[in-house]
Design an enzyme around this catalytic site. Sequence first.
Site, short mmCIF file in Angstrom:
data_model
loop_
_atom_site.label_atom_id
_atom_site.label_comp_id
_atom_site.label_asym_id
_atom_site.label_seq_id
_atom_site.Cartn_x
_atom_site.Cartn_y
_atom_site.Cartn_z
CE1 TYR A 1 -2.85 -3.23 0.70
CE2 TYR A 1 -4.44 -1.49 1.04
CZ TYR A 1 -4.15 -2.82 0.80
OH TYR A 1 -5.17 -3.72 0.66
CE LYS B 1 0.49 -18.58 -1.53
NZ LYS B 1 -0.17 -19.89 -1.27
CG ASP C 1 -3.17 -20.63 0.29
OD1 ASP C 1 -2.54 -20.39 1.34
OD2 ASP C 1 -2.71 -21.36 -0.60
CG ASP D 1 -7.97 -4.12 2.56
OD1 ASP D 1 -9.09 -4.03 3.10
OD2 ASP D 1 -7.64 -3.42 1.58
CG ASP E 1 -13.78 -6.46 2.92
OD1 ASP E 1 -13.50 -5.65 3.83
OD2 ASP E 1 -14.14 -6.11 1.78
#
Length: 343
Positions: free
Chosen positions: A132, A179, A212, A236, A240
């Site tokens: 970001y 990851k 994942d 982020d 959600d």
Amino acid sequence: MTQKIAVVPCDGAGKEVVPEAVKVLKAAGAPFEYESFQVDADSYIKTGVAITDEVWKELQAADSILFGAVGDPRVPDPKYLAGVLLRLRFELDLYVNLRPARLYDERLSPLRREDRRKVDLLVVRENTEGLYVGMGGRFKKGTEDEIATQEDINTYRGVTRILEHAFGLAEREVVMVDKSNAMTYAGGLWQERWKAVAARHADIKTRHLFVDAAAMQLVKDPSQFDVIVTGNLFGDILSDLTAELIGGMGIAPSANINPTSGRGLFEPVHGTAPDIAGKGLVNPIGAILSAGMMVEHLGHHEMAVAIEAAVESAIRAGECTRDLGGSLSTSEAGDAVVKRLKD
Ligand code: ATP
């Protein structure tokens, strides 16, 4: 002592939900002084400036910022978002993004299996680094030879401090999500700092999940999670997902804080909701619970507990907006919380 709150509803749904949060804070008796600032797409379109120097000084000086949501279909320019929310997060060094998810009523869970519905977890998202930061570029733009890069920034200091903070919040377990099997350089740093920080907190259980697998486990059995700590992008996305596990985007709160300086910005997880904004349909609960987190951050624990209890009671009674199965408007849903605080 009166604490100074900068109120920045900003755009779309933010303009509707922030006044409800202020209404609830007043009903709770919070010892705050409020000052509202016009930072929004209308002024950006007029002036080309996201936050003026004068307003910036005021925002810096406030004890906390109560924020709504930023974005407007008329301003596709990413400089606007970067100049408002990302600037505040980065320049105030609000490196901890707390995104709690608690299921207040069984009926709001999308999960079929009752024994796995219970959600009471906290996503601790790194808020000042990662993908970001806006580093990168586009070379040979618009041609078939175009190359685009987006740098994923991870620093020893930044990774260490967010991991440390997560341990301070855990009751049972900290799960670190990355990851690192595919993103080996950034992931390598996260893994090394994770092992070092975890070793300093031997009293707390730890677990590592690739992002994942974390997404899969969150849907399969979210009741297993306590604290999840992760980078900016994964935080982020996963938050959600966790919002949907407790009733949707309208209900999820968040805090952006710097635990050292004490600075904080509190905002619902949702965005400007352009599809429903301006019609009295948006749920103010995410903003109200964010205001509750602000109250807690500013040292008024009992008041924060009272706000959350009032929210829970209103939701359970069905006195809420349509997204939660009720029939109230935005301001009526705010009133339902206020009424309980006054009882
Ligand atoms: P933005 O570009 O500002 O992020 P968005 O539509 O991409 O906007 P959100 O604003 O988070 O993202 O909205 C995602 C979905 O959740 C939309 O369908 C929206 O209507 C719904 N939603 C968001 N906020 C609320 C809310 N406060 N109450 C009810 N529904 C909401």
